[in-house]
Design an enzyme around this catalytic site. Structure first.
Site, PDB file in Angstrom:
ATOM      1  N   THR A 154       0.867  -1.181   0.000  1.00 47.61           N
ATOM      2  CA  THR A 154       0.000   0.000   0.000  1.00 47.61           C
ATOM      3  C   THR A 154       0.900   1.225   0.000  1.00 47.61           C
ATOM      4  OG1 THR A 154      -0.018   0.264   2.406  1.00 47.61           O
ATOM      5  CG2 THR A 154      -1.663  -1.267   1.460  1.00 47.61           C
ATOM      6  N   ALA A 181      -1.090  -3.901   8.571  1.00 49.17           N
ATOM      7  CA  ALA A 181      -2.238  -3.152   9.084  1.00 49.17           C
ATOM      8  C   ALA A 181      -2.265  -1.780   8.437  1.00 49.17           C
ATOM      9  CB  ALA A 181      -2.113  -2.979  10.605  1.00 49.17           C
ATOM     10  N   GLU A 182      -3.413  -1.158   8.500  1.00 47.89           N
ATOM     11  CA  GLU A 182      -3.486   0.296   8.335  1.00 47.89           C
ATOM     12  C   GLU A 182      -3.121   0.845   9.706  1.00 47.89           C
ATOM     13  OE1 GLU A 182      -3.989   2.245   5.749  1.00 47.89           O
ATOM     14  OE2 GLU A 182      -4.208   0.571   4.354  1.00 47.89           O
ATOM     15  N   THR A 197      -1.027  -2.914  19.707  1.00 52.10           N
ATOM     16  CA  THR A 197      -0.589  -1.585  20.157  1.00 52.10           C
ATOM     17  C   THR A 197      -1.171  -1.256  21.528  1.00 52.10           C
ATOM     18  OG1 THR A 197      -0.991   0.767  19.706  1.00 52.10           O
ATOM     19  CG2 THR A 197      -2.499  -0.745  18.700  1.00 52.10           C
ATOM     20  N   ASP A 198      -0.472  -0.400  22.258  1.00 50.95           N
ATOM     21  CA  ASP A 198      -1.013   0.043  23.555  1.00 50.95           C
ATOM     22  C   ASP A 198      -2.270   0.899  23.375  1.00 50.95           C
ATOM     23  OD1 ASP A 198       0.202   2.320  22.500  1.00 50.95           O
ATOM     24  OD2 ASP A 198       1.364   2.798  24.292  1.00 50.95           O
ATOM     25  N   GLU A 199      -2.511   1.373  22.131  1.00 49.18           N
ATOM     26  CA  GLU A 199      -3.660   2.262  21.918  1.00 49.18           C
ATOM     27  C   GLU A 199      -4.994   1.552  22.133  1.00 49.18           C
ATOM     28  OE1 GLU A 199      -3.233   4.998  18.612  1.00 49.18           O
ATOM     29  OE2 GLU A 199      -1.052   4.807  18.685  1.00 49.18           O
ATOM     30  N   TYR A 212      -8.763   3.543  14.340  1.00 52.97           N
ATOM     31  CA  TYR A 212      -7.568   2.689  14.254  1.00 52.97           C
ATOM     32  C   TYR A 212      -7.484   1.761  15.460  1.00 52.97           C
ATOM     33  CZ  TYR A 212      -2.692   1.416  15.206  1.00 52.97           C
ATOM     34  OH  TYR A 212      -1.554   0.721  15.543  1.00 52.97           O
ATOM     35  N   ALA A 271      -9.703   0.966  17.620  1.00 51.32           N
ATOM     36  CA  ALA A 271     -10.866   0.065  17.726  1.00 51.32           C
ATOM     37  C   ALA A 271     -10.681  -1.144  16.804  1.00 51.32           C
ATOM     38  CB  ALA A 271     -12.146   0.813  17.380  1.00 51.32           C
ATOM     39  N   LYS A 280      -7.801  -2.385  15.850  1.00 49.50           N
ATOM     40  CA  LYS A 280      -6.749  -3.234  16.430  1.00 49.50           C
ATOM     41  C   LYS A 280      -7.309  -4.029  17.619  1.00 49.50           C
ATOM     42  CE  LYS A 280      -2.921  -3.513  15.527  1.00 49.50           C
ATOM     43  NZ  LYS A 280      -2.168  -4.343  14.527  1.00 49.50           N
TER      44      LYS A 280
HETATM   45  P1  NAD Z   1       3.198   0.714   8.481  1.00 49.23           P
HETATM   46  O1  NAD Z   1       1.971   1.482   8.096  1.00 49.23           O
HETATM   47  O2  NAD Z   1       4.530   1.365   8.358  1.00 49.23           O
HETATM   48  O3  NAD Z   1       3.266  -0.632   7.628  1.00 49.23           O
HETATM   49  C1  NAD Z   1       2.158  -1.429   7.390  1.00 49.23           C
HETATM   50  C2  NAD Z   1       2.503  -2.408   6.271  1.00 49.23           C
HETATM   51  O4  NAD Z   1       1.363  -3.262   6.071  1.00 49.23           O
HETATM   52  C3  NAD Z   1       2.800  -1.726   4.926  1.00 49.23           C
HETATM   53  O5  NAD Z   1       3.960  -2.279   4.341  1.00 49.23           O
HETATM   54  C4  NAD Z   1       1.574  -2.047   4.086  1.00 49.23           C
HETATM   55  O6  NAD Z   1       1.849  -2.141   2.697  1.00 49.23           O
HETATM   56  C5  NAD Z   1       1.132  -3.377   4.665  1.00 49.23           C
HETATM   57  N1  NAD Z   1      -0.291  -3.653   4.435  1.00 49.23           N
HETATM   58  C6  NAD Z   1      -1.345  -2.809   4.652  1.00 49.23           C
HETATM   59  N2  NAD Z   1      -2.493  -3.415   4.294  1.00 49.23           N
HETATM   60  C7  NAD Z   1      -2.174  -4.670   3.890  1.00 49.23           C
HETATM   61  C8  NAD Z   1      -2.925  -5.776   3.413  1.00 49.23           C
HETATM   62  N3  NAD Z   1      -4.267  -5.695   3.279  1.00 49.23           N
HETATM   63  N4  NAD Z   1      -2.292  -6.911   3.094  1.00 49.23           N
HETATM   64  C9  NAD Z   1      -0.927  -6.996   3.204  1.00 49.23           C
HETATM   65  N5  NAD Z   1      -0.155  -5.981   3.634  1.00 49.23           N
HETATM   66  C10 NAD Z   1      -0.775  -4.823   3.963  1.00 49.23           C
HETATM   67  O7  NAD Z   1       2.923   0.216   9.958  1.00 49.23           O
HETATM   68  P2  NAD Z   1       3.930   0.065  11.190  1.00 49.23           P
HETATM   69  O8  NAD Z   1       4.047   1.364  11.882  1.00 49.23           O
HETATM   70  O9  NAD Z   1       5.143  -0.644  10.732  1.00 49.23           O
HETATM   71  O10 NAD Z   1       3.070  -0.889  12.147  1.00 49.23           O
HETATM   72  C11 NAD Z   1       3.122  -2.310  11.985  1.00 49.23           C
HETATM   73  C12 NAD Z   1       2.239  -2.971  13.021  1.00 49.23           C
HETATM   74  O11 NAD Z   1       2.669  -2.607  14.328  1.00 49.23           O
HETATM   75  C13 NAD Z   1       0.775  -2.557  12.936  1.00 49.23           C
HETATM   76  O12 NAD Z   1      -0.012  -3.696  13.142  1.00 49.23           O
HETATM   77  C14 NAD Z   1       0.590  -1.547  14.057  1.00 49.23           C
HETATM   78  O13 NAD Z   1      -0.725  -1.575  14.557  1.00 49.23           O
HETATM   79  C15 NAD Z   1       1.587  -2.082  15.077  1.00 49.23           C
HETATM   80  N6  NAD Z   1       2.154  -1.067  15.988  1.00 49.23           N
HETATM   81  C16 NAD Z   1       2.691   0.095  15.479  1.00 49.23           C
HETATM   82  C17 NAD Z   1       3.269   1.012  16.358  1.00 49.23           C
HETATM   83  C18 NAD Z   1       3.915   2.280  15.840  1.00 49.23           C
HETATM   84  O14 NAD Z   1       4.340   3.120  16.641  1.00 49.23           O
HETATM   85  N7  NAD Z   1       4.058   2.475  14.529  1.00 49.23           N
HETATM   86  C19 NAD Z   1       3.287   0.772  17.720  1.00 49.23           C
HETATM   87  C20 NAD Z   1       2.722  -0.439  18.212  1.00 49.23           C
HETATM   88  C21 NAD Z   1       2.180  -1.343  17.316  1.00 49.23           C
HETATM   89  P1  TYD Z   2       1.482   9.715  15.625  1.00 45.76           P
HETATM   90  O1  TYD Z   2       2.919   9.682  15.240  1.00 45.76           O
HETATM   91  O2  TYD Z   2       0.446   9.886  14.545  1.00 45.76           O
HETATM   92  O3  TYD Z   2       1.206   8.400  16.496  1.00 45.76           O
HETATM   93  P2  TYD Z   2      -0.096   8.006  17.397  1.00 45.76           P
HETATM   94  O4  TYD Z   2      -1.219   8.911  17.042  1.00 45.76           O
HETATM   95  O5  TYD Z   2      -0.350   6.595  16.970  1.00 45.76           O
HETATM   96  O6  TYD Z   2       0.355   8.135  18.811  1.00 45.76           O
HETATM   97  O7  TYD Z   2       1.275  10.912  16.666  1.00 45.76           O
HETATM   98  C1  TYD Z   2       2.037  10.969  17.857  1.00 45.76           C
HETATM   99  C2  TYD Z   2       1.557  12.180  18.641  1.00 45.76           C
HETATM  100  O8  TYD Z   2       1.900  13.367  17.913  1.00 45.76           O
HETATM  101  C3  TYD Z   2       0.037  12.243  18.815  1.00 45.76           C
HETATM  102  O9  TYD Z   2      -0.248  12.767  20.109  1.00 45.76           O
HETATM  103  C4  TYD Z   2      -0.431  13.214  17.741  1.00 45.76           C
HETATM  104  C5  TYD Z   2       0.748  14.143  17.596  1.00 45.76           C
HETATM  105  N1  TYD Z   2       0.970  14.711  16.241  1.00 45.76           N
HETATM  106  C6  TYD Z   2       1.149  16.100  16.079  1.00 45.76           C
HETATM  107  O10 TYD Z   2       1.091  16.886  17.057  1.00 45.76           O
HETATM  108  N2  TYD Z   2       1.375  16.580  14.815  1.00 45.76           N
HETATM  109  C7  TYD Z   2       1.433  15.754  13.721  1.00 45.76           C
HETATM  110  O11 TYD Z   2       1.620  16.255  12.582  1.00 45.76           O
HETATM  111  C8  TYD Z   2       1.254  14.348  13.912  1.00 45.76           C
HETATM  112  C9  TYD Z   2       1.297  13.399  12.741  1.00 45.76           C
HETATM  113  C10 TYD Z   2       1.039  13.876  15.202  1.00 45.76           C
END
Ligand code: NAD
Ligand code: TYD
Length: 341
Positions: A39, A86-87, A128-130, A155, A157, A159
């Site tokens: 994606t 995930a999205e 995620t902790d969210e 998001y 919800a 997860k």
């Molecule tokens: P990201 O958005 O960077 O990557 C998501 C990946 O999933 C992308 O490569 C995308 O192409 C792929 N994808 C999306 N829809 C798909 C589908 N239908 N089939 C196959 N692949 C698909 O996400 P991230 O930040 O690397 O997060 C990865 C996981 O970790 C997620 O499940 C997220 O909920 C979890 N997570 C993220 C964080 C964070 O801080 N980013 C923290 C805790 C948990």
């Molecule tokens: P984000 O990186 O989107 O992660 P999450 O919402 O999953 O915690 O955002 C981290 C924090 O930063 C969140 O409190 C929202 C804030 N934020 C901004 O203040 N400005 C921005 O442009 C973005 C993307 C996030």
């Protein structure tokens, strides 16, 4: 003994991508299969080096497409599944929740069915902790594995719904599972729509950084490599059916994070622009990682060492993020900025 086959979903994304690289080099005796739909958030250039490795394989597929996922599992017979796909962006879930249900809920259910069908040895669901909702600003309160699920954004919800399905497949069908719930990650290859890479890339280009509301919301930051080592440990040592929280006690307000990046890069705080608050903006996240620490996990980065390493990575890899922020992403950002003003 035959080689273990590990399916990593979402391995073209930020955390999944780092995890694939970690596993490919740490376990040359495993076959690592990166399955990703590519994606807007997926990018394979990060795996250029892996492409020459014999134990790395890429499969382009949609986790929600049962007609490709079930036959794939029948053919490859994975031992382990580590599910990241995930999205993942809260702001996008506020403007377009439907795809979050499709990928995060239905996609997870298809993977669970396929895993049950072929009898995988372990399914690790990366959550995620969210899902716990928000904490108030009392610094003595933390999310534990017993905290009730009270997600606030579409998001979180979606997860939480996927977490409950994973739990149900364990309770009902005895599928061997673990769920990990990590705090906010940062590090190399973080997509620049999220706070830290957005701030670094915009500050480097002398562009304004949008801070939502008063900037006092708190996130608990963990370097992505410490998340990878936590998942590796849970995959191999996690007790069947258990949930593990992942976090390193690195709470910072958003304003502190943005100011740290600006001062490290020697730029002016005039780049900060306070904009409208995010709808349903969670106040504070903070993890109690005691259960995972008892399993033997310890993070290697503090926030100070991790953010310095990450800023340096973005300085050294301008080509990567410049290619990401050009094109479609630019339209997304401009629209998002308009909504927030
Ligand atoms: P990201 O958005 O960077 O990557 C998501 C990946 O999933 C992308 O490569 C995308 O192409 C792929 N994808 C999306 N829809 C798909 C589908 N239908 N089939 C196959 N692949 C698909 O996400 P991230 O930040 O690397 O997060 C990865 C996981 O970790 C997620 O499940 C997220 O909920 C979890 N997570 C993220 C964080 C964070 O801080 N980013 C923290 C805790 C948990
Ligand atoms: P984000 O990186 O989107 O992660 P999450 O919402 O999953 O915690 O955002 C981290 C924090 O930063 C969140 O409190 C929202 C804030 N934020 C901004 O203040 N400005 C921005 O442009 C973005 C993307 C996030």
């Amino acid at each position: 003994m035959s080689k273990k086959k590990v399916l990593v979903t979402g391995g073209a994304g930020f955390i999944g991508g780092n995890f694939v690289q970690y596993m490919v080099s740490k376990y040359p005796d495993y076959d690592i299969y990166n399955l990703d739909l590519l994606t807007y958030a997926g990018d394979l250039t990060k795996h250029r080096d892996n492409e020459t490795m014999e134990n790395y394989h890429f499969i382009k597929a949609d986790i929600a497409n049962r007609d490709t996922i079930i036959p794939l599992f029948e053919k490859v017979k994975f031992d382990y599944v580590v599910h990241f796909a995930a999205e993942s962006h809260v702001d996008r879930s506020i403007t377009d929740p439907g795809v979050f249900v499709q990928t995060n809920v239905l996609g997870t259910q298809v993977l669970l069915d396929a895993s049950k069908h072929v009898g995988v040895t372990k399914f690790v669901h990366v959550s995620t902790d969210e899902v716990y909702g928000e904490l108030d600003f009392d610094p003595t309160t933390f999310f534990t594995e017993e905290t009730p699920l009270q997600p606030n954004s579409p998001y979180s919800a979606s997860k939480a719904a996927s977490d409950l399905l994973v739990r149900a497949y364990h309770e009902t069908y005895n599928l061997p599972i673990n769920i990990t719930r990590c705090s906010n990650n940062y590090g190399p290859y973080h997509f620049p729509e999220k706070l830290i890479p957005l701030t670094i890339s915009r500050v480097l280009n002398d562009e304004k950084v949008p801070v939502y509301g008063d900037g006092k919301n708190i996130r608990d930051w963990l370097h992505v490599i410490d998340h990878c080592s936590a998942i590796d440990l849970v995959l191999h040592e996690g007790l069947n059916g258990e949930v593990y929280n992942v976090g390193g006690h690195n709470e910072r307000t958003n304003l502190e994070v943005v100011k740290t990046i600006i001062s490290t890069l020697g730029k002016s705080e005039d780049l900060i622009e306070f904009v409208k608050d995010r709808l349903g903006h969670d106040k504070r996240y903070a993890i109690d990682p005691a259960k995972l620490e008892q399993l033997g996990w310890k993070p290697t980065y503090t926030f100070e060492t991790g953010i310095a390493q990450t800023i340096q990575w973005y300085l050294d890899n301008k080509e990567w993020w410049e290619q990401i922020i050009s094109g479609d992403y630019q339209n997304y950002f401009e629209n998002q900025y308009k909504l927030n003003r």
